[in-house]
Design a protein around this motif. Structure first.
Motif, PDB file in Angstrom:
ATOM      1  N   LEU A 174       1.379  -6.216  -2.613  1.00 34.77           N
ATOM      2  CA  LEU A 174       0.588  -5.890  -1.423  1.00 34.77           C
ATOM      3  C   LEU A 174       0.006  -4.479  -1.550  1.00 34.77           C
ATOM      4  CD1 LEU A 174      -0.258  -6.361   1.623  1.00 34.77           C
ATOM      5  CD2 LEU A 174       1.895  -5.207   2.212  1.00 34.77           C
ATOM      6  N   VAL A 175       0.881  -3.532  -1.815  1.00 32.91           N
ATOM      7  CA  VAL A 175       0.445  -2.128  -1.843  1.00 32.91           C
ATOM      8  C   VAL A 175      -0.403  -1.847  -3.088  1.00 32.91           C
ATOM      9  CG1 VAL A 175       1.234   0.272  -1.897  1.00 32.91           C
ATOM     10  CG2 VAL A 175       2.421  -1.393  -0.459  1.00 32.91           C
TER      11      VAL A 175
ATOM     12  N   LEU B 241       6.067  -6.665  -2.016  1.00 36.69           N
ATOM     13  CA  LEU B 241       5.627  -5.370  -1.484  1.00 36.69           C
ATOM     14  C   LEU B 241       4.819  -4.615  -2.552  1.00 36.69           C
ATOM     15  CD1 LEU B 241       5.954  -3.813   1.144  1.00 36.69           C
ATOM     16  CD2 LEU B 241       8.091  -2.871   0.280  1.00 36.69           C
TER      17      LEU B 241
ATOM     18  N   GLN C  40       2.824  -3.294   7.235  1.00 32.65           N
ATOM     19  CA  GLN C  40       1.530  -2.648   7.465  1.00 32.65           C
ATOM     20  C   GLN C  40       1.678  -1.122   7.554  1.00 32.65           C
ATOM     21  OE1 GLN C  40      -1.534  -3.891   7.145  1.00 32.65           O
ATOM     22  NE2 GLN C  40      -0.410  -5.739   6.524  1.00 32.65           N
TER      23      GLN C  40
ATOM     24  N   GLU D 129      -3.990  -3.210  -2.800  1.00 36.09           N
ATOM     25  CA  GLU D 129      -4.873  -2.404  -1.940  1.00 36.09           C
ATOM     26  C   GLU D 129      -5.313  -1.128  -2.650  1.00 36.09           C
ATOM     27  OE1 GLU D 129      -6.101  -2.509   1.443  1.00 36.09           O
ATOM     28  OE2 GLU D 129      -5.691  -4.659   1.251  1.00 36.09           O
TER      29      GLU D 129
ATOM     30  N   LEU E 114       2.144   0.117   4.050  1.00 37.10           N
ATOM     31  CA  LEU E 114       0.867   0.104   3.333  1.00 37.10           C
ATOM     32  C   LEU E 114       0.013   1.308   3.712  1.00 37.10           C
ATOM     33  CD1 LEU E 114      -1.190  -1.311   1.519  1.00 37.10           C
ATOM     34  CD2 LEU E 114      -1.881  -2.689   3.480  1.00 37.10           C
ATOM     35  N   LYS E 115      -0.072   1.550   5.022  1.00 37.84           N
ATOM     36  CA  LYS E 115      -0.875   2.681   5.513  1.00 37.84           C
ATOM     37  C   LYS E 115      -0.371   3.999   4.931  1.00 37.84           C
ATOM     38  CE  LYS E 115      -2.291   2.622  10.378  1.00 37.84           C
ATOM     39  NZ  LYS E 115      -1.664   2.689  11.614  1.00 37.84           N
TER      40      LYS E 115
END
Ligand code: ATP
Ligand code: MG
Length: 407
Positions: free
Chosen positions: A146-147, A143, A103, A150, A106-107
């Motif tokens: 996920l990234v 990964l 997380q 987004e 990602l941020k």
């Protein structure tokens, strides 16, 4: 680069750092640690002009330079640019260090993309993750997804894995994760100092500064030796040599320029009457003097900017005659390059405009109407016996003056 970054996204980004990818150092087997330690010391020395102490850390196959909390983007960019001059590195990335938590990664990735001009023009992008620590809960392709998912959802940027216009890199290390986008290419090569020391014969011309650069990049620490025509010329050539050494100093630091007043020795060569051999005789005397200086400063080789056939002193036969003048090896990194290639490199490393300034080179004192292209060593030795060249070289080395680079 990050000027549009708000306070909030800044805290999402984590800690500023510079991530460095090593060149051939990684191939060095048992000596690798030695090379890495030298590289770290060189990086620290390069950063000594900044008013904070950078924290240089070896990570698995990369080096991370951590910057003090709150370092602004401009300073971080300046640090990256400064480090980019240090030989031994292939890529320099302005990166962010974040916790080992998907997380947090990602941020940080989203914060990095926010405010980029690529968003407006809906440029293509890709996420490239690497796991140097396999214990991280997500595999690299997970990964990426996920990234990437987004970024695609929020900004609507299309993915292009082959030729993306914007790449978000994520590198999972043992203690942290690095997130970054762009990078500056480094000079590659080996850390200065890992190959020993050598002495560059430095004229005010275009070639010798490029030769110096090439050998620093192969791990040699170099000193610079310039022969001036003093007292028969002005000091201009010394100023040029000095300016060139200053421009090259960013690759190694602590450079030293040595100057020998050579005018009287040139007069003696001229007086010996062998007009056509004067240039080669003079070059041999420079080399003999350089060898004497090299012994005094513990240098193991001489470096020149010779390029085969470029001028009459650089025919195969004349180069052979020069090699025979000394016992130390003469390194000639430009031997097989064209003038245009040498000039392009001089432009790239910022020495060309200095070299192109007018000066009164000491060599013009001797320029014969027709220079010998096939000098015979026996003829040269005869001139040298008359000159007492070996003694003269020692005397010339005794008249050496050091020009200190001011900070
Ligand atoms: P450069 O552009 O480096 O001056 P050049 O093409 O003019 O090279 P030469 O003048 O023949 O070629 O010099 C060949 C090499 O001899 C130079 O690259 C340099 O290493 C050395 N050299 C020539 N003149 C000097 C000098 N005044 N002081 C120190 N080294 C010199
Ligand atoms: Mg020259």
């Amino acid at each position: 680069m990050l000027s549009g970054t708000s306070e909030k996204t800044r805290s999402d980004l984590g800690e500023p750092c510079v991530l460095l990818k090593l060149g051939e150092v990684v191939l060095k087997g048992k000596n690798r640690e030695l090379f890495e330690r030298r590289l770290q010391a060189n990086i620290k020395a390069a950063l000594s002009g900044f008013d904070f102490k950078a924290d240089v850390r070896q990570r698995h196959g990369v080096i991370a330079v951590f910057l003090p909390e709150g370092t602004d983007a401009e300073t971080a960019d300046a640090v990256a640019r400064r480090i980019a001059d240090v030989p031994g590195l292939v890529w320099i990335h302005r990166a962010w260090r974040v916790e080992k938590d998907p997380q947090a990664v990602l941020k940080a990735a989203l914060a990095l993309v926010e405010g980029r001009e690529e968003i407006q023009r809906k440029a293509t992008f890709a996420v490239r993750s690497r796991r140097r620590d396999k214990r991280f809960p997500l595999r690299s392709n997970e990964l990426d997804r996920l990234v990437g998912g987004e970024i695609n959802d929020i900004y609507g940027l299309p993915v292009d894995l082959k030729n993306p216009e914007l790449t978000v890199h994520i590198e999972v290390d043992r203690d942290e994760v690095f997130v970054f986008t762009d990078g500056i290419p480094g000079h590659g090569g080996l850390p200065v100092g890992t190959s020993g020391r050598a002495l560059v014969l430095m004229s005010g011309g275009i070639d010798s500064p490029v030769a110096a650069y090439r050998m620093m990049r192969r791990g040699l620490r170099v000193d610079f030796l310039h022969f001036s025509g003093i007292p028969f010329t002005t000091s201009e050539s010394i100023y040029k040599a000095y300016a060139l050494v200053r421009a090259l100093d960013r690759f190694q630091g602590r450079s030293r320029l040595w100057v020998v007043p050579f005018g009287k020795a040139q007069q003696s060569i001229k007086a010996s009457g062998q007009d056509r051999l004067a240039v080669i005789a003079q070059r041999r005397l420079m080399l003999k003097t350089a060898e004497e200086v090299a012994h005094r400063i513990r240098a193991g080789a001489l470096i020149t900017g010779d390029s085969l056939g470029q001028v009459s002193s650089q025919t195969l036969q004349n180069i052979t005659a020069q090699d025979h003048a000394v016992e130390l090896p003469i390194l000639r990194p430009l031997i097989g390059l064209d003038k245009t290639e040498i000039m392009a490199e001089a432009r790239r490393i910022g020495t060309l405009e200095i070299s192109e300034l007018p000066d009164e080179d000491c060599c013009t004192l001797l320029a014969p109407r027709r220079a010998e292209t096939r000098a015979k060593i026996e003829d040269l030795k005869q001139i040298e016996r008359r000159l007492d060249a070996e003694d003269l070289a020692v005397q010339l080395a005794d008249s050496l003056q050091e020009y200190k680079l001011d900070a």
